[in-house]
Design an enzyme around this catalytic site. Sequence first.
Site, mmCIF file in Angstrom:
data_model
loop_
_atom_site.group_PDB
_atom_site.id
_atom_site.type_symbol
_atom_site.label_atom_id
_atom_site.label_comp_id
_atom_site.label_asym_id
_atom_site.label_seq_id
_atom_site.Cartn_x
_atom_site.Cartn_y
_atom_site.Cartn_z
ATOM 1 N N SER A 1 3.597 2.325 -1.092
ATOM 2 C CA SER A 1 3.803 3.503 -0.244
ATOM 3 C C SER A 1 2.942 3.480 1.014
ATOM 4 O O SER A 1 3.218 4.216 1.960
ATOM 5 C CB SER A 1 3.535 4.787 -1.027
ATOM 6 O OG SER A 1 2.190 4.824 -1.469
ATOM 7 N N GLY A 2 1.935 2.629 1.058
ATOM 8 C CA GLY A 2 1.090 2.539 2.248
ATOM 9 C C GLY A 2 1.711 1.657 3.312
ATOM 10 O O GLY A 2 2.786 1.087 3.132
ATOM 11 N N TYR A 3 1.017 1.534 4.430
ATOM 12 C CA TYR A 3 1.547 0.745 5.554
ATOM 13 C C TYR A 3 1.776 -0.710 5.165
ATOM 14 O O TYR A 3 2.855 -1.263 5.383
ATOM 15 C CB TYR A 3 0.589 0.830 6.758
ATOM 16 C CG TYR A 3 1.059 -0.025 7.903
ATOM 17 C CD1 TYR A 3 2.109 0.406 8.711
ATOM 18 C CD2 TYR A 3 0.485 -1.272 8.158
ATOM 19 C CE1 TYR A 3 2.573 -0.386 9.746
ATOM 20 C CE2 TYR A 3 0.937 -2.062 9.194
ATOM 21 C CZ TYR A 3 1.980 -1.615 9.981
ATOM 22 O OH TYR A 3 2.442 -2.400 10.998
ATOM 23 N N THR A 4 0.775 -1.346 4.562
ATOM 24 C CA THR A 4 0.892 -2.760 4.197
ATOM 25 C C THR A 4 2.020 -2.969 3.196
ATOM 26 O O THR A 4 2.857 -3.867 3.359
ATOM 27 C CB THR A 4 -0.436 -3.276 3.613
ATOM 28 O OG1 THR A 4 -1.467 -3.086 4.577
ATOM 29 C CG2 THR A 4 -0.346 -4.740 3.255
ATOM 30 N N CYS B 1 -6.453 -9.387 9.182
ATOM 31 C CA CYS B 1 -5.881 -9.611 10.501
ATOM 32 C C CYS B 1 -6.884 -10.181 11.491
ATOM 33 O O CYS B 1 -6.556 -11.087 12.263
ATOM 34 C CB CYS B 1 -5.270 -8.325 11.027
ATOM 35 S SG CYS B 1 -6.359 -6.893 10.995
#
Length: 157
Positions: free
Chosen positions: A11-14, A148
């Site tokens: 459910s998170g961005y990643t 990143c």
Amino acid sequence: MKLKVSIIGASGYTGGELLRLLLFHPNVEVNQVTSESYTGKFVYKIHPNLRKSTMLKFSSANELQPCDLLYLCLPHNRSQNKIDEFKKLAPKIIDLSADFRLKDANEYERWYGHKHARPDLLNEFVYGIPELHREEMKKANYISSAGCNATASIVGL
């Protein structure tokens, strides 16, 4: 034959971006995605960009079935505390947190400010930068995704 994949913490961005990529991969079948906050809800309700791409619903991590490959998209310091449970679900795991990026438990404590819960497993994870570890990654059962900043710096060098 398609690789059966599940994502813990989708459910998170990643997790959402990983799911977006995997849904369109011709050799992958996404079986389950988890979110403790959104259990039972359609994925597209949380990731509207996936509307018309999937009818998957979030499940609880406790409901996960075995799969070929398990992605861990949990906040830092969560994967290491549940890794034994996760290892029972899949022969291959890719952790996208920082939990298994460093090989040295002392360095982990220095950089992250707390002791690693499973220092005995640090050497089992391959650091996931193909430009540096391509052959190791091909044979690995456990991969720790590079961050990143590290990726940009290493690949740039």
